[in-house]
Design a protein around this motif. Structure first.
Motif, PDB file in Angstrom:
ATOM      1  N   THR A 117     -13.690 -55.813 -17.663  1.00  0.00           N
ATOM      2  CA  THR A 117     -15.151 -55.687 -17.632  1.00  0.00           C
ATOM      3  C   THR A 117     -15.505 -54.250 -17.291  1.00  0.00           C
ATOM      4  O   THR A 117     -15.212 -53.777 -16.185  1.00  0.00           O
ATOM      5  CB  THR A 117     -15.772 -56.642 -16.603  1.00  0.00           C
ATOM      6  OG1 THR A 117     -15.394 -57.986 -16.905  1.00  0.00           O
ATOM      7  CG2 THR A 117     -17.292 -56.533 -16.624  1.00  0.00           C
ATOM      8  N   LEU A 118     -16.098 -53.550 -18.235  1.00  0.00           N
ATOM      9  CA  LEU A 118     -16.520 -52.176 -18.004  1.00  0.00           C
ATOM     10  C   LEU A 118     -17.738 -52.169 -17.103  1.00  0.00           C
ATOM     11  O   LEU A 118     -18.435 -53.184 -16.950  1.00  0.00           O
ATOM     12  CB  LEU A 118     -16.816 -51.486 -19.338  1.00  0.00           C
ATOM     13  CG  LEU A 118     -15.675 -51.503 -20.361  1.00  0.00           C
ATOM     14  CD1 LEU A 118     -16.120 -50.831 -21.659  1.00  0.00           C
ATOM     15  CD2 LEU A 118     -14.436 -50.820 -19.805  1.00  0.00           C
ATOM     16  N   ASN A 119     -18.039 -51.011 -16.488  1.00  0.00           N
ATOM     17  CA  ASN A 119     -19.128 -51.001 -15.510  1.00  0.00           C
ATOM     18  C   ASN A 119     -20.519 -51.076 -16.124  1.00  0.00           C
ATOM     19  O   ASN A 119     -21.508 -51.058 -15.411  1.00  0.00           O
ATOM     20  CB  ASN A 119     -19.019 -49.791 -14.566  1.00  0.00           C
ATOM     21  CG  ASN A 119     -18.833 -48.482 -15.300  1.00  0.00           C
ATOM     22  OD1 ASN A 119     -19.152 -48.377 -16.473  1.00  0.00           O
ATOM     23  ND2 ASN A 119     -18.305 -47.485 -14.619  1.00  0.00           N
ATOM     24  N   LYS A 120     -20.614 -51.183 -17.433  1.00  0.00           N
ATOM     25  CA  LYS A 120     -21.901 -51.436 -18.086  1.00  0.00           C
ATOM     26  C   LYS A 120     -22.006 -52.878 -18.571  1.00  0.00           C
ATOM     27  O   LYS A 120     -22.933 -53.245 -19.279  1.00  0.00           O
ATOM     28  CB  LYS A 120     -22.094 -50.471 -19.257  1.00  0.00           C
ATOM     29  CG  LYS A 120     -22.306 -49.024 -18.816  1.00  0.00           C
ATOM     30  CD  LYS A 120     -22.643 -48.128 -19.999  1.00  0.00           C
ATOM     31  CE  LYS A 120     -22.893 -46.687 -19.535  1.00  0.00           C
ATOM     32  NZ  LYS A 120     -23.237 -45.792 -20.672  1.00  0.00           N
ATOM     33  N   GLY A 121     -21.018 -53.699 -18.179  1.00  0.00           N
ATOM     34  CA  GLY A 121     -21.059 -55.117 -18.501  1.00  0.00           C
ATOM     35  C   GLY A 121     -20.311 -55.509 -19.754  1.00  0.00           C
ATOM     36  O   GLY A 121     -20.079 -56.694 -20.002  1.00  0.00           O
ATOM     37  N   LYS A 122     -19.912 -54.549 -20.567  1.00  0.00           N
ATOM     38  CA  LYS A 122     -19.160 -54.851 -21.782  1.00  0.00           C
ATOM     39  C   LYS A 122     -17.757 -55.301 -21.421  1.00  0.00           C
ATOM     40  O   LYS A 122     -17.159 -54.805 -20.472  1.00  0.00           O
ATOM     41  CB  LYS A 122     -19.096 -53.609 -22.674  1.00  0.00           C
ATOM     42  CG  LYS A 122     -18.369 -53.832 -23.989  1.00  0.00           C
ATOM     43  CD  LYS A 122     -18.335 -52.550 -24.812  1.00  0.00           C
ATOM     44  CE  LYS A 122     -17.547 -52.760 -26.106  1.00  0.00           C
ATOM     45  NZ  LYS A 122     -17.483 -51.514 -26.922  1.00  0.00           N
ATOM     46  N   THR A 123     -17.237 -56.259 -22.174  1.00  0.00           N
ATOM     47  CA  THR A 123     -15.884 -56.748 -21.920  1.00  0.00           C
ATOM     48  C   THR A 123     -14.940 -56.350 -23.053  1.00  0.00           C
ATOM     49  O   THR A 123     -15.355 -56.218 -24.209  1.00  0.00           O
ATOM     50  CB  THR A 123     -15.864 -58.280 -21.759  1.00  0.00           C
ATOM     51  OG1 THR A 123     -16.383 -58.891 -22.949  1.00  0.00           O
ATOM     52  CG2 THR A 123     -16.702 -58.704 -20.559  1.00  0.00           C
ATOM     53  N   VAL A 124     -13.680 -56.171 -22.694  1.00  0.00           N
ATOM     54  CA  VAL A 124     -12.656 -55.761 -23.647  1.00  0.00           C
ATOM     55  C   VAL A 124     -11.449 -56.681 -23.498  1.00  0.00           C
ATOM     56  O   VAL A 124     -10.913 -56.826 -22.395  1.00  0.00           O
ATOM     57  CB  VAL A 124     -12.219 -54.299 -23.405  1.00  0.00           C
ATOM     58  CG1 VAL A 124     -11.109 -53.910 -24.377  1.00  0.00           C
ATOM     59  CG2 VAL A 124     -13.398 -53.346 -23.534  1.00  0.00           C
ATOM     60  N   GLU A 125     -11.044 -57.325 -24.584  1.00  0.00           N
ATOM     61  CA  GLU A 125      -9.824 -58.125 -24.565  1.00  0.00           C
ATOM     62  C   GLU A 125      -8.634 -57.166 -24.651  1.00  0.00           C
ATOM     63  O   GLU A 125      -8.623 -56.260 -25.491  1.00  0.00           O
ATOM     64  CB  GLU A 125      -9.802 -59.107 -25.733  1.00  0.00           C
ATOM     65  CG  GLU A 125     -10.950 -60.104 -25.723  1.00  0.00           C
ATOM     66  CD  GLU A 125     -10.976 -60.954 -24.474  1.00  0.00           C
ATOM     67  OE1 GLU A 125      -9.909 -61.470 -24.088  1.00  0.00           O
ATOM     68  OE2 GLU A 125     -12.055 -61.089 -23.869  1.00  0.00           O
TER      69      GLU A 125
END
Length: 244
Positions: free
Chosen positions: A33-41
């Protein structure tokens, strides 16, 4: 090809296979979870021989790169993506283990220094009281005991070092404060004192935590999984009681 060469080739192939299999096992499937709320598998590198590598930064590869890695047994350097704790809120592995970015000040002056520093720590529980584990660095300044374990592991295998790291760590607790603190610097009755039932349970050793206060565990020392289990039982009871 003579017999000696055949044996040498077999040994080299076995070593290469073992190294590749070990490296594949160190990449754990999870979600960042990036600090802007975006998630990365991603497949995140979790190597307990060097825990500082996933606490002070994280290295990951994409699912596509991991699939190629499984087939070819190697990863191109440019495919390894690195992020600092300041870039992420944390990550969760598919096995349920959660890591969270926190700001920590080391009051013992024995690990990361007195200045506030963002690190990514394994989170044991969230709630009114949050708990984290900080594993020991295996490079730079370290205790004589850890240095000896590292030396012994070079002869007896990495499992010796990994077992030590997983059973000797700092336990950090956070309640109504900006940063978590090592349990060595906490007043436990102040921590749980606003809950009479939990305080009474602690006094009666319901959680088994009082059994962990032994002469060999002095201020600033690391704790083990037995201590963690007892402390976690108390905190979960406290958090659960408050949520009712």
């Amino acid at each position: 090809m003579n017999k000696f060469k055949m044996i040498c080739c077999s040994v080299l192939l076995f070593a290469l296979f073992s190294f590749t299999a070990q490296a594949q096992n160190e990449f754990k499937k999870g979600t960042i979870t990036l600090n802007k709320g975006k998630t990365v598998e991603a497949y995140i590198l979790i190597d307990f021989r060097y825990p500082q590598r996933f606490q002070s930064s994280i290295t990951y590869i994409t699912p596509g790169s991991y699939a190629k890695f499984q087939k070819k047994g190697k990863i191109k350097k440019k495919k390894k993506i690195k992020l600092k704790p300041k870039d992420i809120d944390g990550f969760t592995l598919d096995n349920g283990t959660t890591f969270k970015t926190v700001t920590y000040v080391d009051l013992s002056k024995k690990t990361i220094g007195m200045l506030p520093k963002k690190i990514c720590l394994e989170q044991l529980v969230d709630g009114k009281i949050a708990m984290y584990k900080m594993y020991s660095k295996t490079s730079g300044k370290m205790s004589y005991e850890l240095s000896n374990v590292i030396m012994d592991s070079k002869m007896d295998g990495d499992d010796l070092l990994i077992d030590y790291i997983k059973d000797n760590f700092q336990l950090l607790v956070q309640k109504d404060t900006k940063n978590p603190k090592n349990v060595a610097f906490l007043n436990l009755l102040r921590l749980i004192g606003d809950n009479e039932r939990v305080k009474e349970n602690y006094a009666n050793n319901h959680y088994g935590l009082r059994d962990q206060f032994t002469e060999d565990r002095k201020e600033g020392k690391l704790v083990n999984t037995k201590y963690e289990t007892a402390f976690l039982k108390m905190v979960q009871d406290y958090n659960g009681a408050l949520s009712k």
